[in-house]
Design a protein around this motif. Structure first.
Motif, short mmCIF file in Angstrom:
data_model
loop_
_atom_site.label_atom_id
_atom_site.label_comp_id
_atom_site.label_asym_id
_atom_site.label_seq_id
_atom_site.Cartn_x
_atom_site.Cartn_y
_atom_site.Cartn_z
N ILE A 167 -22.76 -83.13 -39.39
CA ILE A 167 -21.67 -82.46 -40.12
C ILE A 167 -20.38 -82.93 -39.47
CG2 ILE A 167 -20.64 -80.25 -40.76
CD1 ILE A 167 -23.35 -78.95 -40.29
N PHE A 168 -19.40 -83.30 -40.30
CA PHE A 168 -18.18 -83.91 -39.77
C PHE A 168 -16.99 -82.96 -39.82
CE2 PHE A 168 -20.93 -87.17 -41.51
CZ PHE A 168 -20.97 -88.10 -40.49
N GLN A 169 -15.95 -83.35 -39.10
CA GLN A 169 -14.74 -82.53 -39.05
C GLN A 169 -14.09 -82.41 -40.42
OE1 GLN A 169 -11.72 -83.68 -36.24
NE2 GLN A 169 -10.25 -82.26 -37.09
N ASP A 170 -13.93 -83.54 -41.09
CA ASP A 170 -13.21 -83.53 -42.35
C ASP A 170 -14.18 -83.73 -43.50
OD1 ASP A 170 -11.66 -83.84 -44.53
OD2 ASP A 170 -10.42 -85.45 -43.71
N PRO A 171 -14.64 -82.63 -44.09
CA PRO A 171 -15.65 -82.77 -45.13
C PRO A 171 -15.12 -83.57 -46.32
CG PRO A 171 -14.92 -80.49 -44.97
CD PRO A 171 -14.27 -81.24 -43.87
N PHE A 172 -13.81 -83.49 -46.58
CA PHE A 172 -13.26 -84.19 -47.74
C PHE A 172 -13.40 -85.70 -47.58
CE2 PHE A 172 -9.73 -85.11 -50.84
CZ PHE A 172 -10.44 -84.62 -51.94
N ALA A 173 -13.08 -86.18 -46.36
CA ALA A 173 -13.15 -87.62 -46.11
C ALA A 173 -14.59 -88.12 -46.22
CB ALA A 173 -12.58 -87.93 -44.74
N SER A 174 -15.55 -87.23 -45.94
CA SER A 174 -16.93 -87.69 -45.95
C SER A 174 -17.63 -87.43 -47.29
CB SER A 174 -17.71 -87.04 -44.80
OG SER A 174 -17.80 -85.65 -44.99
N LEU A 175 -16.89 -86.87 -48.26
CA LEU A 175 -17.48 -86.64 -49.59
C LEU A 175 -16.86 -87.61 -50.59
CD1 LEU A 175 -17.32 -82.72 -49.70
CD2 LEU A 175 -19.33 -84.12 -49.22
N ASN A 176 -17.66 -88.29 -51.34
CA ASN A 176 -17.16 -89.24 -52.33
C ASN A 176 -16.46 -88.49 -53.48
OD1 ASN A 176 -16.82 -91.12 -54.38
ND2 ASN A 176 -18.69 -92.23 -53.83
N PRO A 177 -15.12 -88.72 -53.65
CA PRO A 177 -14.36 -87.92 -54.64
C PRO A 177 -14.79 -88.17 -56.08
CG PRO A 177 -13.02 -89.71 -53.76
CD PRO A 177 -14.29 -89.70 -52.95
N ARG A 178 -15.45 -89.30 -56.34
CA ARG A 178 -15.84 -89.63 -57.72
C ARG A 178 -17.20 -89.06 -58.10
NH1 ARG A 178 -12.37 -93.88 -58.91
NH2 ARG A 178 -11.59 -94.82 -57.00
N LYS A 179 -17.86 -88.42 -57.15
CA LYS A 179 -19.22 -87.96 -57.42
C LYS A 179 -19.27 -86.44 -57.52
CE LYS A 179 -20.84 -92.16 -56.92
NZ LYS A 179 -21.21 -92.95 -58.10
N THR A 180 -20.13 -85.96 -58.41
CA THR A 180 -20.30 -84.52 -58.53
C THR A 180 -21.14 -84.01 -57.36
OG1 THR A 180 -22.36 -84.76 -59.75
CG2 THR A 180 -20.32 -84.64 -61.05
N LEU A 181 -21.10 -82.71 -57.22
CA LEU A 181 -21.90 -82.05 -56.19
C LEU A 181 -23.39 -82.42 -56.34
CD1 LEU A 181 -21.13 -80.26 -53.98
CD2 LEU A 181 -21.22 -78.29 -55.50
N LYS A 182 -23.83 -82.48 -57.57
CA LYS A 182 -25.23 -82.82 -57.84
C LYS A 182 -25.57 -84.19 -57.23
CE LYS A 182 -28.45 -83.45 -61.65
NZ LYS A 182 -28.59 -83.37 -63.11
N TYR A 183 -24.68 -85.16 -57.46
CA TYR A 183 -24.92 -86.49 -56.91
C TYR A 183 -24.85 -86.49 -55.39
CZ TYR A 183 -24.65 -91.46 -56.06
OH TYR A 183 -24.91 -92.72 -55.60
N ILE A 184 -23.82 -85.80 -54.87
CA ILE A 184 -23.62 -85.76 -53.41
C ILE A 184 -24.85 -85.20 -52.70
CG2 ILE A 184 -22.30 -84.55 -51.59
CD1 ILE A 184 -19.81 -84.92 -53.49
N LEU A 185 -25.44 -84.16 -53.29
CA LEU A 185 -26.62 -83.54 -52.67
C LEU A 185 -27.91 -84.33 -52.93
CD1 LEU A 185 -25.85 -79.76 -53.33
CD2 LEU A 185 -25.42 -81.09 -51.26
N SER A 186 -27.90 -85.12 -54.00
CA SER A 186 -29.10 -85.93 -54.31
C SER A 186 -29.20 -87.15 -53.39
CB SER A 186 -29.04 -86.46 -55.74
OG SER A 186 -29.02 -85.42 -56.66
N GLU A 187 -28.04 -87.66 -53.00
CA GLU A 187 -28.00 -88.93 -52.28
C GLU A 187 -28.93 -89.00 -51.06
OE1 GLU A 187 -24.06 -90.04 -51.15
OE2 GLU A 187 -24.30 -92.03 -52.03
N PRO A 188 -28.86 -88.01 -50.15
CA PRO A 188 -29.79 -88.10 -49.00
C PRO A 188 -31.26 -88.02 -49.43
CG PRO A 188 -28.38 -86.12 -48.86
CD PRO A 188 -27.93 -86.90 -50.04
N MET A 189 -31.53 -87.30 -50.51
CA MET A 189 -32.93 -87.20 -50.99
C MET A 189 -33.39 -88.55 -51.52
SD MET A 189 -32.82 -83.59 -53.04
CE MET A 189 -31.65 -82.33 -52.58
#
Ligand code: SF4
Ligand code: MG
Length: 323
Positions: A98-120
Protein backbone atom coordinates in the motif's frame (compact mmCIF):
# COMPACT_ATOMS: atom_id res chain seq x y z
CA UNK A 1 8.91 -21.16 12.29
CA UNK A 2 6.65 -18.80 14.22
CA UNK A 3 7.94 -16.07 11.92
CA UNK A 4 6.34 -15.16 8.62
CA UNK A 5 9.30 -13.02 7.64
CA UNK A 6 12.92 -12.93 8.81
CA UNK A 7 15.25 -10.21 7.61
CA UNK A 8 18.92 -10.79 8.36
CA UNK A 9 21.54 -8.07 7.89
CA UNK A 10 19.83 -6.74 4.78
CA UNK A 11 21.77 -4.26 2.64
CA UNK A 12 20.81 -2.27 -0.41
CA UNK A 13 23.47 -0.02 -1.91
CA UNK A 14 22.83 2.00 -5.06
CA UNK A 15 25.85 2.72 -7.24
CA UNK A 16 26.67 6.37 -7.98
CA UNK A 17 27.78 6.70 -11.60
CA UNK A 18 29.59 9.66 -13.12
CA UNK A 19 31.15 10.87 -16.36
CA UNK A 20 30.33 9.87 -19.93
CA UNK A 21 31.51 6.32 -19.24
CA UNK A 22 29.16 6.14 -16.26
CA UNK A 23 31.84 4.64 -14.04
CA UNK A 24 30.98 3.71 -10.49
CA UNK A 25 32.33 6.42 -8.23
CA UNK A 26 30.79 5.26 -4.99
CA UNK A 27 27.52 4.06 -3.59
CA UNK A 28 24.56 5.26 -1.58
CA UNK A 29 24.18 2.91 1.36
CA UNK A 30 20.41 3.29 1.51
CA UNK A 31 19.99 0.15 3.61
CA UNK A 32 23.13 -0.96 5.39
CA UNK A 33 22.40 -3.69 7.89
CA UNK A 34 18.79 -4.24 8.89
CA UNK A 35 17.60 -7.28 10.85
CA UNK A 36 14.22 -8.10 12.34
CA UNK A 37 11.61 -10.84 12.44
CA UNK A 38 7.90 -10.58 11.85
CA UNK A 39 5.40 -12.94 13.46
CA UNK A 40 2.26 -13.94 11.61
CA UNK A 41 -0.62 -11.60 12.42
CA UNK A 42 1.40 -8.82 13.98
CA UNK A 43 2.21 -5.28 12.90
CA UNK A 44 5.79 -4.14 12.75
CA UNK A 45 6.28 -0.38 12.61
CA UNK A 46 9.42 1.00 11.00
CA UNK A 47 10.13 4.64 11.86
CA UNK A 48 12.81 7.14 10.97
CA UNK A 49 13.35 10.50 9.33
CA UNK A 50 13.09 10.85 5.56
CA UNK A 51 16.19 9.44 3.91
CA UNK A 52 16.85 6.86 6.64
CA UNK A 53 16.23 4.02 4.18
CA UNK A 54 12.96 2.72 5.57
CA UNK A 55 11.14 2.77 2.22
CA UNK A 56 14.08 1.17 0.44
CA UNK A 57 14.19 -1.49 3.16
CA UNK A 58 10.47 -2.17 2.62
CA UNK A 59 10.90 -2.51 -1.13
CA UNK A 60 14.03 -4.63 -0.83
CA UNK A 61 12.63 -7.09 1.67
CA UNK A 62 9.77 -7.92 -0.71
CA UNK A 63 12.21 -8.14 -3.62
CA UNK A 64 11.08 -5.13 -5.59
CA UNK A 65 14.80 -4.40 -5.38
CA UNK A 66 17.60 -6.91 -5.53
CA UNK A 67 19.43 -6.95 -2.16
CA UNK A 68 23.14 -6.09 -2.15
CA UNK A 69 23.64 -8.47 0.77
CA UNK A 70 21.75 -10.25 3.51
CA UNK A 71 18.99 -12.80 3.70
CA UNK A 72 15.22 -12.61 3.54
CA UNK A 73 13.21 -15.62 4.68
CA UNK A 74 9.53 -15.56 3.83
CA UNK A 75 7.50 -18.53 5.11
CA UNK A 76 10.82 -20.21 5.78
CA UNK A 77 12.08 -19.89 2.18
CA UNK A 78 15.08 -17.76 1.36
CA UNK A 79 13.85 -15.29 -1.26
CA UNK A 80 16.90 -13.03 -1.26
CA UNK A 81 18.44 -14.58 -4.39
CA UNK A 82 15.31 -15.85 -6.14
CA UNK A 83 14.83 -14.96 -9.81
CA UNK A 84 11.74 -13.09 -10.94
CA UNK A 85 9.97 -16.07 -12.46
CA UNK A 86 10.33 -18.07 -9.28
CA UNK A 87 9.25 -15.07 -7.19
CA UNK A 88 6.12 -14.82 -9.33
CA UNK A 89 5.40 -18.51 -8.99
CA UNK A 90 6.00 -18.68 -5.27
CA UNK A 91 5.56 -15.45 -3.32
CA UNK A 92 4.56 -12.38 -5.33
CA UNK A 93 0.85 -12.66 -4.64
CA UNK A 94 1.40 -13.33 -0.93
CA UNK A 95 3.00 -9.94 -0.37
CA UNK A 96 1.25 -6.74 -1.43
CA UNK A 97 1.98 -3.07 -0.95
CA UNK A 98 0.00 0.00 0.00
CA UNK A 99 1.52 3.33 -1.03
CA UNK A 100 1.52 6.84 0.34
CA UNK A 101 -0.23 8.43 -2.60
CA UNK A 102 -3.08 6.19 -3.70
CA UNK A 103 -3.95 8.56 -6.55
CA UNK A 104 -0.52 8.27 -8.15
CA UNK A 105 -0.71 4.50 -7.94
CA UNK A 106 -4.22 4.22 -9.44
CA UNK A 107 -4.64 4.42 -13.20
CA UNK A 108 -6.97 7.44 -13.78
CA UNK A 109 -8.39 5.95 -17.01
CA UNK A 110 -9.55 2.73 -15.39
CA UNK A 111 -12.69 2.02 -13.41
CA UNK A 112 -12.61 0.56 -9.96
CA UNK A 113 -13.70 -2.75 -11.47
CA UNK A 114 -10.63 -2.83 -13.70
CA UNK A 115 -8.28 -1.62 -10.95
CA UNK A 116 -9.41 -4.44 -8.65
CA UNK A 117 -9.38 -7.05 -11.43
CA UNK A 118 -5.82 -6.33 -12.48
CA UNK A 119 -4.01 -8.18 -9.67
CA UNK A 120 -6.40 -11.13 -10.12
CA UNK A 121 -5.53 -11.24 -13.83
CA UNK A 122 -1.79 -11.01 -13.09
CA UNK A 123 -1.99 -13.92 -10.67
CA UNK A 124 -4.67 -15.87 -12.58
CA UNK A 125 -7.15 -15.90 -9.75
CA UNK A 126 -10.94 -15.56 -9.67
CA UNK A 127 -12.36 -15.95 -13.15
CA UNK A 128 -15.79 -15.10 -14.56
CA UNK A 129 -18.61 -14.84 -12.04
CA UNK A 130 -16.26 -15.44 -9.10
CA UNK A 131 -14.29 -12.35 -10.01
CA UNK A 132 -17.38 -10.14 -9.86
CA UNK A 133 -18.28 -11.62 -6.49
CA UNK A 134 -14.77 -11.09 -5.17
CA UNK A 135 -14.87 -7.44 -6.28
CA UNK A 136 -18.18 -6.90 -4.49
CA UNK A 137 -16.73 -8.50 -1.37
CA UNK A 138 -13.59 -6.32 -1.52
CA UNK A 139 -15.65 -3.15 -1.88
CA UNK A 140 -17.76 -4.08 1.10
CA UNK A 141 -14.69 -4.91 3.18
CA UNK A 142 -13.30 -1.41 2.69
CA UNK A 143 -16.65 0.22 3.38
CA UNK A 144 -17.89 0.93 -0.17
CA UNK A 145 -21.17 0.29 -1.88
CA UNK A 146 -20.62 -2.32 -4.65
CA UNK A 147 -22.47 0.13 -6.96
CA UNK A 148 -19.18 2.10 -7.06
CA UNK A 149 -17.46 -0.42 -9.36
CA UNK A 150 -17.87 1.62 -12.52
CA UNK A 151 -16.48 4.84 -11.05
CA UNK A 152 -13.04 6.32 -11.74
CA UNK A 153 -10.38 7.27 -9.16
CA UNK A 154 -10.96 11.03 -9.58
CA UNK A 155 -14.49 10.59 -8.31
CA UNK A 156 -13.16 9.67 -4.87
CA UNK A 157 -11.60 11.65 -2.01
CA UNK A 158 -8.06 11.01 -0.74
CA UNK A 159 -9.26 8.76 2.06
CA UNK A 160 -11.56 6.85 -0.28
CA UNK A 161 -8.71 6.38 -2.72
CA UNK A 162 -6.61 4.88 0.05
CA UNK A 163 -9.49 2.46 0.66
CA UNK A 164 -9.26 1.52 -3.02
CA UNK A 165 -5.50 0.99 -2.60
CA UNK A 166 -6.21 -1.33 0.31
CA UNK A 167 -8.91 -3.22 -1.60
CA UNK A 168 -6.51 -3.70 -4.50
CA UNK A 169 -3.83 -5.03 -2.14
CA UNK A 170 -6.34 -7.51 -0.72
CA UNK A 171 -7.59 -8.73 -4.12
CA UNK A 172 -5.22 -11.71 -4.22
CA UNK A 173 -5.48 -12.69 -0.53
CA UNK A 174 -1.97 -11.75 0.63
CA UNK A 175 -0.42 -12.78 3.96
CA UNK A 176 1.83 -9.76 4.30
CA UNK A 177 1.17 -6.12 3.49
CA UNK A 178 3.92 -3.54 3.34
CA UNK A 179 2.33 -0.14 3.95
CA UNK A 180 4.66 2.73 3.08
CA UNK A 181 3.44 5.98 4.67
CA UNK A 182 -0.16 4.96 3.92
CA UNK A 183 -1.78 7.82 5.84
CA UNK A 184 0.85 10.57 5.57
CA UNK A 185 -1.00 12.43 2.80
CA UNK A 186 -4.35 12.39 4.63
CA UNK A 187 -6.03 14.70 7.17
CA UNK A 188 -5.72 13.53 10.77
CA UNK A 189 -9.40 12.51 11.09
CA UNK A 190 -9.17 10.50 7.87
CA UNK A 191 -5.88 8.95 9.05
CA UNK A 192 -7.70 7.47 12.05
CA UNK A 193 -10.39 5.97 9.81
CA UNK A 194 -7.83 4.30 7.57
CA UNK A 195 -5.81 2.99 10.53
CA UNK A 196 -8.98 1.60 12.11
CA UNK A 197 -9.93 -0.03 8.81
CA UNK A 198 -6.48 -1.61 8.54
CA UNK A 199 -6.78 -2.96 12.09
CA UNK A 200 -10.26 -4.39 11.45
CA UNK A 201 -9.06 -6.06 8.24
CA UNK A 202 -6.06 -7.47 10.11
CA UNK A 203 -8.31 -9.12 12.70
CA UNK A 204 -10.77 -10.29 10.05
CA UNK A 205 -8.24 -11.73 7.59
CA UNK A 206 -5.24 -12.56 9.79
CA UNK A 207 -3.02 -10.12 7.92
CA UNK A 208 0.53 -9.25 8.86
CA UNK A 209 1.70 -5.67 8.38
CA UNK A 210 4.99 -3.89 8.04
CA UNK A 211 3.97 -0.28 8.55
CA UNK A 212 6.55 2.29 7.44
CA UNK A 213 6.15 5.88 8.65
CA UNK A 214 7.99 8.96 9.84
CA UNK A 215 5.11 9.58 12.28
CA UNK A 216 5.88 8.19 15.73
CA UNK A 217 2.31 8.66 16.99
CA UNK A 218 0.72 6.77 14.11
CA UNK A 219 3.28 3.96 14.45
CA UNK A 220 2.62 3.80 18.18
CA UNK A 221 -1.08 3.40 17.55
CA UNK A 222 -0.94 0.53 15.08
CA UNK A 223 2.23 -1.46 15.87
CA UNK A 224 2.96 -4.44 18.08
CA UNK A 225 6.71 -4.02 17.73
CA UNK A 226 8.69 -1.10 16.38
CA UNK A 227 12.06 -0.61 14.69
CA UNK A 228 13.91 2.70 14.47
CA UNK A 229 16.16 3.37 11.49
CA UNK A 230 18.90 5.94 11.02
CA UNK A 231 21.17 6.25 7.97
CA UNK A 232 20.30 2.83 6.62
CA UNK A 233 20.73 0.97 9.89
CA UNK A 234 18.34 -0.47 12.44
CA UNK A 235 19.22 1.34 15.67
CA UNK A 236 16.66 -0.21 17.98
CA UNK A 237 13.87 -2.75 17.73
CA UNK A 238 11.50 -3.67 20.54
CA UNK A 239 7.98 -4.39 21.70
CA UNK A 240 6.06 -1.13 21.32
CA UNK A 241 5.60 -0.46 25.01
CA UNK A 242 9.28 -1.04 25.77
CA UNK A 243 10.41 1.16 22.93
CA UNK A 244 8.11 4.09 23.74
CA UNK A 245 8.32 3.88 27.54
CA UNK A 246 11.99 2.98 27.91
CA UNK A 247 13.89 3.76 24.74
CA UNK A 248 17.51 2.66 25.07
CA UNK A 249 19.16 4.11 21.99
CA UNK A 250 20.14 7.80 22.19
CA UNK A 251 18.62 8.39 18.73
CA UNK A 252 15.27 6.89 19.75
CA UNK A 253 15.38 8.95 22.93
CA UNK A 254 15.90 12.11 20.88
CA UNK A 255 13.09 11.27 18.43
CA UNK A 256 10.66 10.53 21.24
CA UNK A 257 11.60 13.64 23.20
CA UNK A 258 9.90 15.67 20.48
CA UNK A 259 6.59 13.81 20.86
CA UNK A 260 4.11 14.80 23.61
CA UNK A 261 3.48 11.93 26.03
CA UNK A 262 -0.09 11.28 27.20
CA UNK A 263 -0.25 11.24 31.02
CA UNK A 264 -3.10 10.72 33.43
CA UNK A 265 -3.60 14.45 33.79
CA UNK A 266 -3.14 16.13 30.44
CA UNK A 267 -0.09 15.87 28.30
CA UNK A 268 3.51 15.91 29.41
CA UNK A 269 6.55 16.52 27.31
CA UNK A 270 9.85 14.84 28.02
CA UNK A 271 12.81 17.15 28.11
CA UNK A 272 13.46 17.89 24.45
CA UNK A 273 16.77 16.56 23.16
CA UNK A 274 18.00 18.73 20.31
CA UNK A 275 20.43 16.92 18.01
CA UNK A 276 23.44 18.85 16.82
CA UNK A 277 24.40 18.98 13.16
CA UNK A 278 22.63 17.78 10.04
CA UNK A 279 21.80 14.30 8.85
CA UNK A 280 24.98 13.03 7.12
CA UNK A 281 24.77 11.79 3.54
CA UNK A 282 24.15 8.05 3.05
CA UNK A 283 26.84 8.16 0.33
CA UNK A 284 29.39 9.17 2.93
CA UNK A 285 28.20 7.91 6.32
CA UNK A 286 30.32 8.53 9.45
CA UNK A 287 32.80 5.83 10.51
CA UNK A 288 32.08 3.80 13.62
CA UNK A 289 28.54 4.41 14.87
CA UNK A 290 26.77 6.31 12.09
CA UNK A 291 25.02 8.40 14.75
CA UNK A 292 28.19 9.56 16.52
CA UNK A 293 28.37 12.97 14.81
CA UNK A 294 25.05 13.89 16.42
CA UNK A 295 24.86 11.72 19.52
CA UNK A 296 24.77 13.50 22.91
CA UNK A 297 26.21 10.37 24.58
CA UNK A 298 29.08 9.67 22.17
CA UNK A 299 32.50 8.68 23.53
CA UNK A 300 35.85 7.98 21.82
CA UNK A 301 35.00 4.41 20.81
CA UNK A 302 31.87 5.58 18.96
CA UNK A 303 33.82 7.14 16.07
CA UNK A 304 36.04 4.07 15.72
CA UNK A 305 33.99 0.96 16.13
CA UNK A 306 30.60 0.04 14.67
CA UNK A 307 28.35 -1.00 17.56
CA UNK A 308 26.96 -4.51 17.30
CA UNK A 309 23.19 -4.85 16.96
CA UNK A 310 22.26 -7.13 19.82
CA UNK A 311 19.47 -8.23 22.13
CA UNK A 312 20.16 -6.43 25.41
CA UNK A 313 16.87 -7.28 27.08
CA UNK A 314 14.19 -9.77 26.15
CA UNK A 315 13.07 -8.94 22.59
CA UNK A 316 14.80 -5.58 22.80
CA UNK A 317 17.58 -5.04 20.26
CA UNK A 318 19.94 -2.07 20.22
CA UNK A 319 23.03 -1.03 18.26
CA UNK A 320 24.94 1.17 20.72
CA UNK A 321 28.19 0.93 22.69
CA UNK A 322 26.38 2.03 25.87
CA UNK A 323 24.86 -1.45 26.16
FE1 SF4 B 1 25.80 7.34 20.66
FE2 SF4 B 1 28.01 5.89 20.76
FE3 SF4 B 1 25.66 4.73 21.17
FE4 SF4 B 1 26.35 5.57 18.74
S1 SF4 B 1 27.32 3.95 19.90
S2 SF4 B 1 24.40 5.86 19.74
S3 SF4 B 1 27.47 7.41 19.21
S4 SF4 B 1 26.63 6.28 22.45
MG1 MG C 1 -2.87 -5.13 15.38
Amino acid sequence: SEYLLEVVDLKKHFPIKAGILQRNVGSVKAVDGVSFKVKRGETIGIVGESGCGKSTAGRTLIRLYEPTAGNILFKGRNISNMGESELRRSIRKDIQMIFQDPFASLNPRKTLKYILSEPMITHQMYKGKERGEKIDELLEKVGFNPMFVNRYPHEFSGGQRQRIGIARALAVNPDLIIADEPVSALDVSIQAQIINLMEDLQDDLGLTYVFISHDLSVVRHISDRVGVMYLGKMMEFAIKKDLYDEPLHPYTQALLSAVPVPKRKGVERRERIILKGDLPSPSNPPQGCVFHTRCPAATAICSEKVPEYKEVKKEHFVACHLY
